[in-house]
Design an enzyme around this catalytic site. Structure first.
Site, PDB file in Angstrom:
ATOM      1  N   GLU A 152       0.810  -1.231   0.000  1.00  0.00           N
ATOM      2  CA  GLU A 152       0.000   0.000   0.000  1.00  0.00           C
ATOM      3  C   GLU A 152       0.843   1.281   0.000  1.00  0.00           C
ATOM      4  O   GLU A 152       0.516   2.261   0.656  1.00  0.00           O
ATOM      5  CB  GLU A 152      -0.960   0.024   1.203  1.00  0.00           C
ATOM      6  CG  GLU A 152      -1.759  -1.238   1.421  1.00  0.00           C
ATOM      7  CD  GLU A 152      -2.744  -1.527   0.298  1.00  0.00           C
ATOM      8  OE1 GLU A 152      -2.796  -0.756  -0.666  1.00  0.00           O
ATOM      9  OE2 GLU A 152      -3.452  -2.531   0.380  1.00  0.00           O
ATOM     10  N   GLY A 153       1.933   1.244  -0.735  1.00  0.00           N
ATOM     11  CA  GLY A 153       2.871   2.365  -0.719  1.00  0.00           C
ATOM     12  C   GLY A 153       3.882   2.139   0.379  1.00  0.00           C
ATOM     13  O   GLY A 153       3.517   1.952   1.537  1.00  0.00           O
TER      14      GLY A 153
END
Length: 597
Positions: A405-406
């Protein structure tokens, strides 16, 4: 709860305790029942299969697929889906509770999340009525399993640099997709992929691509460090004809889908690490009570007790952060008209309002889980390095959360960047804080309240507010020196991000514990007050140290001396007996053999 509309990043500008926040103590009976359903499903269906799912040399994921279908039977796949498409459409808090309780086994939680989260939500939030009517009821039962295809071999954090192409066919009825995607969770058995491609080479766009279309294929299973029970493969697209009806959203607007889904993913990943962390405490505590050295259970040794206490306190802080955001989102979404034609756009805007808090949860949660897993291995000693013990898997599975997620590095750059952007747009009144700070620096150094038996938690509040002043002072001078170029000063952004995250930790724990004192009384909340003071001591130390490093880089000579003098004036040296407080928390962890709050 307050009727006032919550504002993202308000923890920086509002006085701690000035608003009532949502906490786990506020869960309704229905929400607790959803949590219990998820726990029962884990205990009955998932955990007994862990060894089978982990040892899967043939790449046969039939057991995992069957688990998803069973989860559909008990309603766990439909919780976020609107009622008109066969779902339950519960609030964000309930959805988070379910995620937390399903996260005791990471490979399952990842599979579940890839289906109900990033695999389904692009369709749910950005699909048209016909697309939703066709697919969402099947997502709700597990008849169709979803996956999300964004990352490519040549693009990691720079997702918009995708090279997968989509070109309209000559008859105008199909898009022809060519390219490869990698690290695709559920790829081995997914029925529907959300695929991002460049239309005409430069218009980043999302498509719904069925797995059985000619030209769609997957590579071999990745040999991963962890999450061995989940499927992760390369997705290949070779002249895949996708009907134009499968275009998701608008041409060239795929970035809106990708970024909004990442925000929601960070929000859910934070609470997922909370569930994994709680499982880790159970495993570590049980072992510590059973393992005897020198004729004594190691759970009685101070070094082991301190580890368990630190693990529990980090999770108390994460829990306070996480459900605070869930409460904010529910309050914001409750006032929207779900039948309005612009409902989805307004909903996405409300969710994006808390993007900073989501990033903090993701970074703090993933690192808290890593800390817990690492300490749990250490508590096990040599046995922690053996695959025969659950803690070895917990350790391996935890590591991916700092990349999902990043990456945490990307999120650390986003946190101060988004705050600065909000400030410049007038959405966050940080300049007023700067003015108040200048007045405070010109006056006498304030005296801290006495620590002790104070139900108002005056000392805890004072320490939090002083910490905010240090952060604002440091950020202001970083902005003054670098202006718009601050976004290129990654080392400074990292320091600012850690300071801002520490403020959110302080503010959230103090606010939660203050509410507990008000409802249960001072004496009944000793454990929570102990955890709060430990969080304050650790967070304050992080802030002071980061401020010094930042100021050393921003100035030298007499200017630096002035900065350090101002920092000293803002600094309180809290006399917090962390060791003694950890003993209180450790007693509770060992007695209950689990997360004790």
């Amino acid at each position: 709860m307050s009727a006032e509309k919550p504002q993202g990043c308000a923890f920086l500008t509002n006085e701690v305790g000035s608003e009532r926040i949502f906490t786990p103590e506020d869960f309704t009976e229905d929400q607790r029942m959803f949590g219990q359903t998820a726990t029962d499903f884990m205990n009955r269906e998932v955990l007994p299969l862990v060894e089978t799912l982990e040892k899967n040399p043939s790449g046969d994921f039939s057991e995992m697929v069957e688990l998803l279908k069973k989860a559909g039977e008990v309603g766990l796949l439909m919780i976020d889906i609107p009622e008109q498409y066969g779902g339950l459409e519960v609030d964000k808090t309930t959805s988070m509770i379910v995620i937390e309780h399903l996260s005791k086994y990471s490979a399952w939680a990842t599979t579940y999340g890839a289906h109900t989260g990033i695999g389904m939500q692009p369709l749910m939030y950005f699909g048209n009525h016909e697309q939703k009517e066709k697919w969402l009821p099947k997502f709700a039962t597990g008849e169709v399993i979803g996956a999300y295809a964004l990352t490519e071999p040549g693009s990691g954090s720079d997702a918009l640099a995708a090279k997968t192409r989509a070109e309209l066919s000559e008859d105008g009825e199909h898009y022809i997709l060519n390219g490869s995607k990698m690290w695709i969770t559920n790829a081995g058995f997914a029925d529907l992929f959300t695929v991002f491609a460049q239309v005409d080479g430069d218009k980043f766009t999302a498509f719904l691509v069925e797995a059985d279309r000619p030209g769609v294929s997957t590579g071999a299973e990745e040999h991963k460090m962890g999450l061995k029970g989940s499927s992760t493969r390369l997705l290949n697209l070779e002249n895949v004809k996708v009907p134009k009806e499968n275009l998701l959203g608008e041409i060239g607007k795929g970035h809106k889908i990708a970024f909004n889904i990442l925000n929601i993913g960070r929000f859910k990943l934070g609470v997922g690490t909370l569930g994994g962390g709680k499982r880790t405490i159970e495993v570590a505590t049980r072992y510590a009570k059973e393992r005897v050295q020198f004729n004594t259970p190691i759970a009685e040794f101070g070094a082991i007790r301190a580890k368990l206490a630190k693990m529990a306190v980090k999770l108390y802080t994460l829990e306070s952060m996480s459900y605070r955001v869930a409460g904010y989102m529910d309050r914001s979404l409750d006032v929207l008209d779900s039948s309005a034609p612009d409902y989805i756009a307004k909903m996405m805007k409300e969710i994006e309002e808390f993007a900073v808090e989501d990033s903090i949860m993701k970074v703090y949660g993933s690192e808290a889980m890593d800390f817990a897993a690492d300490e749990a291995v250490q508590i096990h000693g040599g046995y922690g390095y053996s695959a025969e013990y659950e803690v070895e898997r917990l350790y391996r599975d935890s590591r991916i959360n700092r990349i999902f997620e990043g990456t945490n590095e990307i999120n650390r750059m986003l946190i101060p960047g988004m705050i600065l952007k909000r400030t410049m747009k007038g959405q966050l009144n940080l300049f007023e804080m700067i003015q108040k700070l200048e007045v405070a620096l010109a006056g006498e150094q304030p005296q801290a309240p006495e620590q002790g038996n104070d139900p108002s938690l005056a000392f805890e509040k004072f320490l939090t507010e002083q910490a905010k002043k240090i952060v604002v002072y440091s950020a202001n001078h970083a902005i003054q020196k670098h202006m718009a170029d601050l976004r290129d000063q990654q080392e400074l952004l990292f320091e600012l991000a850690d300071m801002i995250s520490a403020i959110y930790a302080m503010d959230s724990t103090v606010a939660r514990t203050l509410q507990l004192v008000e409802s249960k009384g001072f004496e009944a909340t000793e454990l929570h007050r102990a955890a709060t003071l430990i969080t304050l001591a650790d967070s304050y130390s992080i802030i002071r140290s980061a401020a010094e490093r930042l100021l050393y880089n921003l100035a030298s000579g007499e200017k630096l001396d002035r900065h350090l003098a101002a920092l000293d004036k803002l600094t309180l040296h809290p006399r917090i007996d962390v060791i003694g407080l950890q003993k209180i928390v450790a007693d509770a962890v060992i007695e209950r053999e689990k997360y004790p709050f």
